[in-house]
Design a protein around this motif. Sequence first.
Motif, PDB file in Angstrom:
ATOM      1  N   GLY A  52       0.820  -1.220   0.000  1.00  0.00           N
ATOM      2  CA  GLY A  52       0.000   0.000   0.000  1.00  0.00           C
ATOM      3  C   GLY A  52       0.847   1.261   0.000  1.00  0.00           C
ATOM      4  O   GLY A  52       0.550   2.219  -0.718  1.00  0.00           O
ATOM      5  N   VAL A  55       2.242   1.586  -3.594  1.00  0.00           N
ATOM      6  CA  VAL A  55       1.279   1.861  -4.659  1.00  0.00           C
ATOM      7  C   VAL A  55       0.529   3.175  -4.443  1.00  0.00           C
ATOM      8  O   VAL A  55       0.333   3.944  -5.379  1.00  0.00           O
ATOM      9  CB  VAL A  55       0.282   0.673  -4.786  1.00  0.00           C
ATOM     10  CG1 VAL A  55      -0.809   0.962  -5.785  1.00  0.00           C
ATOM     11  CG2 VAL A  55       1.029  -0.596  -5.166  1.00  0.00           C
ATOM     12  N   LYS A  56       0.088   3.422  -3.228  1.00  0.00           N
ATOM     13  CA  LYS A  56      -0.708   4.623  -2.918  1.00  0.00           C
ATOM     14  C   LYS A  56      -0.191   5.294  -1.650  1.00  0.00           C
ATOM     15  O   LYS A  56      -0.882   5.335  -0.631  1.00  0.00           O
ATOM     16  CB  LYS A  56      -2.178   4.240  -2.713  1.00  0.00           C
ATOM     17  CG  LYS A  56      -2.890   3.714  -3.919  1.00  0.00           C
ATOM     18  CD  LYS A  56      -3.375   4.850  -4.757  1.00  0.00           C
ATOM     19  CE  LYS A  56      -4.266   4.283  -5.855  1.00  0.00           C
ATOM     20  NZ  LYS A  56      -4.706   5.309  -6.744  1.00  0.00           N
ATOM     21  N   LEU A  59      -2.440   7.891   0.186  1.00  0.00           N
ATOM     22  CA  LEU A  59      -3.657   7.337   0.785  1.00  0.00           C
ATOM     23  C   LEU A  59      -3.346   6.476   1.998  1.00  0.00           C
ATOM     24  O   LEU A  59      -4.088   6.459   2.974  1.00  0.00           O
ATOM     25  CB  LEU A  59      -4.409   6.509  -0.268  1.00  0.00           C
ATOM     26  CG  LEU A  59      -5.708   5.854   0.157  1.00  0.00           C
ATOM     27  CD1 LEU A  59      -6.751   6.924   0.483  1.00  0.00           C
ATOM     28  CD2 LEU A  59      -6.226   4.949  -0.952  1.00  0.00           C
ATOM     29  N   VAL A  60      -2.230   5.771   1.978  1.00  0.00           N
ATOM     30  CA  VAL A  60      -1.948   4.751   2.991  1.00  0.00           C
ATOM     31  C   VAL A  60      -1.045   5.259   4.120  1.00  0.00           C
ATOM     32  O   VAL A  60      -1.076   4.706   5.225  1.00  0.00           O
ATOM     33  CB  VAL A  60      -1.311   3.517   2.304  1.00  0.00           C
ATOM     34  CG1 VAL A  60      -0.883   2.471   3.306  1.00  0.00           C
ATOM     35  CG2 VAL A  60      -2.288   2.916   1.299  1.00  0.00           C
ATOM     36  N   SER A  61      -0.280   6.319   3.905  1.00  0.00           N
ATOM     37  CA  SER A  61       0.726   6.692   4.896  1.00  0.00           C
ATOM     38  C   SER A  61       0.148   7.041   6.269  1.00  0.00           C
ATOM     39  O   SER A  61       0.678   6.585   7.288  1.00  0.00           O
ATOM     40  CB  SER A  61       1.596   7.835   4.384  1.00  0.00           C
ATOM     41  OG  SER A  61       0.816   8.979   4.126  1.00  0.00           O
TER      42      SER A  61
END
Length: 107
Positions: A52, A55-56, A59-61
Amino acid sequence: MRTTAVAGAAFGAALLLRPREVIRAVGADPELPGLVVAARVLGARHVVQAVGLTVKPGLVSTPASLIDGLHATSMVALAAISPSYRRVALVSAGVAGALGAGSRPRP
């Protein structure tokens, strides 16, 4: 954040594929009830989280950082109440804290 994702993926893969060896490496007993299963579940989470973050990352951090912070907190609590699991819990808390700090969003 890429370094954090790579470190998390590597640690997760080690927990998934060689949990007993990782547990022994931190000086804990892999025969403690539930420890190998918990290590594999944690390993899977680290791998998914690393994917995650790769890739994103935007959004994921934040969720990744919060999840690692909660995990670290729960491991400190476990270490406080369970001498048998103390060593492995403190190592897990340290790794989660480091990965959580590394996945924090940058301003």
